[in-house]
Scaffold this active site. Sequence first.
Site, mmCIF file in Angstrom:
data_model
loop_
_atom_site.group_PDB
_atom_site.id
_atom_site.type_symbol
_atom_site.label_atom_id
_atom_site.label_comp_id
_atom_site.label_asym_id
_atom_site.label_seq_id
_atom_site.Cartn_x
_atom_site.Cartn_y
_atom_site.Cartn_z
ATOM 1 N N SER A 1 73.690 -18.522 40.682
ATOM 2 C CA SER A 1 75.218 -18.326 40.656
ATOM 3 C C SER A 1 75.376 -16.804 40.596
ATOM 4 C CB SER A 1 75.582 -19.013 39.658
ATOM 5 O OG SER A 1 75.348 -18.896 38.445
ATOM 6 N N ASN B 1 75.238 -23.428 28.010
ATOM 7 C CA ASN B 1 76.333 -24.434 28.147
ATOM 8 C C ASN B 1 77.511 -23.996 27.396
ATOM 9 O OD1 ASN B 1 74.674 -25.626 29.677
ATOM 10 N ND2 ASN B 1 74.274 -27.647 28.436
ATOM 11 N N THR C 1 120.877 -27.479 53.933
ATOM 12 C CA THR C 1 120.183 -28.873 53.582
ATOM 13 C C THR C 1 119.637 -29.344 55.187
ATOM 14 O OG1 THR C 1 121.888 -30.096 53.720
ATOM 15 C CG2 THR C 1 121.558 -29.242 51.519
ATOM 16 N N SER D 1 102.350 -7.413 69.140
ATOM 17 C CA SER D 1 101.515 -8.287 69.934
ATOM 18 C C SER D 1 100.873 -7.381 70.874
ATOM 19 C CB SER D 1 102.362 -9.335 70.473
ATOM 20 O OG SER D 1 101.646 -9.683 71.720
ATOM 21 N N LYS E 1 107.276 -7.474 70.771
ATOM 22 C CA LYS E 1 107.106 -8.356 69.185
ATOM 23 C C LYS E 1 106.877 -7.476 68.134
ATOM 24 C CE LYS E 1 106.597 -12.449 69.374
ATOM 25 N NZ LYS E 1 105.681 -13.337 69.710
ATOM 26 N N ASN F 1 105.981 -8.982 64.630
ATOM 27 C CA ASN F 1 105.531 -10.372 64.064
ATOM 28 C C ASN F 1 105.648 -10.348 62.545
ATOM 29 O OD1 ASN F 1 105.328 -11.895 66.466
ATOM 30 N ND2 ASN F 1 103.377 -11.215 66.695
ATOM 31 N N GLU G 1 103.300 -15.254 57.432
ATOM 32 C CA GLU G 1 102.733 -16.591 57.932
ATOM 33 C C GLU G 1 101.468 -16.712 57.001
ATOM 34 O OE1 GLU G 1 102.981 -16.658 62.603
ATOM 35 O OE2 GLU G 1 103.166 -14.682 61.852
ATOM 36 N N TYR H 1 77.620 -31.314 29.865
ATOM 37 C CA TYR H 1 77.649 -30.525 30.859
ATOM 38 C C TYR H 1 76.530 -31.097 32.075
ATOM 39 C CZ TYR H 1 76.016 -26.147 33.370
ATOM 40 O OH TYR H 1 75.874 -25.396 34.491
ATOM 41 N N GLN I 1 78.919 -25.719 37.806
ATOM 42 C CA GLN I 1 78.397 -24.347 38.200
ATOM 43 C C GLN I 1 79.531 -24.301 39.508
ATOM 44 O OE1 GLN I 1 74.806 -22.193 38.044
ATOM 45 N NE2 GLN I 1 74.639 -22.426 40.273
ATOM 46 N N LYS J 1 83.381 -22.076 39.491
ATOM 47 C CA LYS J 1 83.952 -20.780 39.450
ATOM 48 C C LYS J 1 84.340 -19.998 40.698
ATOM 49 C CE LYS J 1 80.565 -20.201 35.921
ATOM 50 N NZ LYS J 1 80.185 -21.482 36.395
#
Length: 472
Positions: free
Chosen positions: A34, A121, A166, A288, A294, A296, A301, A328, A333, A336
């Site tokens: 890890s 642990n 709404t 673009s 454009k 953007n 997004e 454990y 592991q 994370k």
Amino acid sequence: MSDDKTKPGTDASTMWGGRFSGGPDAVMEAINASIDFDKRLYRQDIAASQAHARMLAAQGIIADEDSNAIIAGLDAVKAEIEAGEFAFSRALEDIHMNVEARLAELIGEPAGRLHTGRSRNDQVATDFKLWVRDALDALDSDMQGLQAALIDVAEAHADAIMPGFTHLQSAQPVTLGHHLLAYTEMLGRDRGRARDCRERLNESPLGAAALAGTSFSLDRHMTADELGFSGPAANSMDAVADRDFALEFLSFASILSVHLSRLAEEYVIWCSQQFAYVRLGDAFSTGSSIMPQKRNPDAAELVRAKAGRVIGALNGLMIVMKGLPMTYGKDMQEDKEPVFEVHDTLKLSLAAMTGMLRDSTFQRDRMAADAGRGFATATDLADWLVRVLGMPFRQAHHVTGALVKIAEDQNCDLADLALSDMQAVESGITEDIYSVLSVESALAGRTSFGGAAPGNVAEAAVEARKRFLDGA
Ligand code: ARG
């Protein structure tokens, strides 16, 4: 690989391999290691080890000289890592064994005494909790930074009329300031959730050892104090098996990412030619490769999309944890990477939203023009019928509906209807009704607590600044 299994060395099996005669298969090492990601825990790992060493000496479990050598050696290891001079080794599996092995190289025999009354642990649970705690603190200040931007823009546009929606249909006029302060509140709750998570996670697993505690007379209160925990976790099994803090972090993060995604979506809508409520500066626009006209809102997004990753990470870890028996399991592991990734994602998303807000020019005229569309003052008309004629609201709603229909047929706004046309529907209507039919007057009337009247909004921005920014 070192042949002498009685000494810490350069691969993991020298840490635990007294009863092993061969090293691991390459695939075993690849799936087991890890270090590529948990090296991010180095600072927490070293701080926790130093606290443990100090406590072992204070309890007379190891000698003071050994403890001092361990603490100084760990400082040296930290300096090497921070200077980029540390050679992380997959053969040593994880950050815990990488640090300890290097400590052994630097200080020799006393390094072997550090792991007394401790296991990886409780060590990993402690390190990871400390990391999540730091992450919550860092994100709190990023969330506060976004709130500051929202409040600044809200204050500048407390009176900028825009349609409130709404169903994404024009509903009632509001102001841009009011709209942005709604997000300030959402972030306030996100920060509250982060605080709750921090508070609940803040019990120290250190000293729970593998799962059952230890026969050494550890002082778990001492290490808890030194590491800024409120106290030691009460049950040694729970201490090593608990990953609620990671799940809570990801839950808080998921809700935050939903809020950011909603704000990002507003930006995508507002930046469209059809709405054109906001113009992003060059710093937060992209072009673009084929359509030269454009501009953007890619950052918006992407923030909108990143919620998918964050919610996915929460789902992923929920599924890892469900059904794991005490205590454990190596499955854990897998906790994370999602947490690290979510932290990085949110940091970037918060910075992007803050940057976009500060880089925005709002088209107040466009928003104001839109605010009058769609009979946005119909509710005010109905309220007038209730207030002035004493009509029950349900009936007023009905009468207003009839007037809207006439306006629709005549292709005009409510404010343009002839008084005689209105009186044909409800004879009690007088000239005074026009006072509520303009967008400005309708908005000015929204003075109820938390309402959208520009004066309210200006005050709410001041209040929000006090609640969220001052003295925080
Ligand atoms: N790298 C491990 C993890 O992140 C550390 C704990 C290993 N404990 C053990 N008993 N193998 O979970």
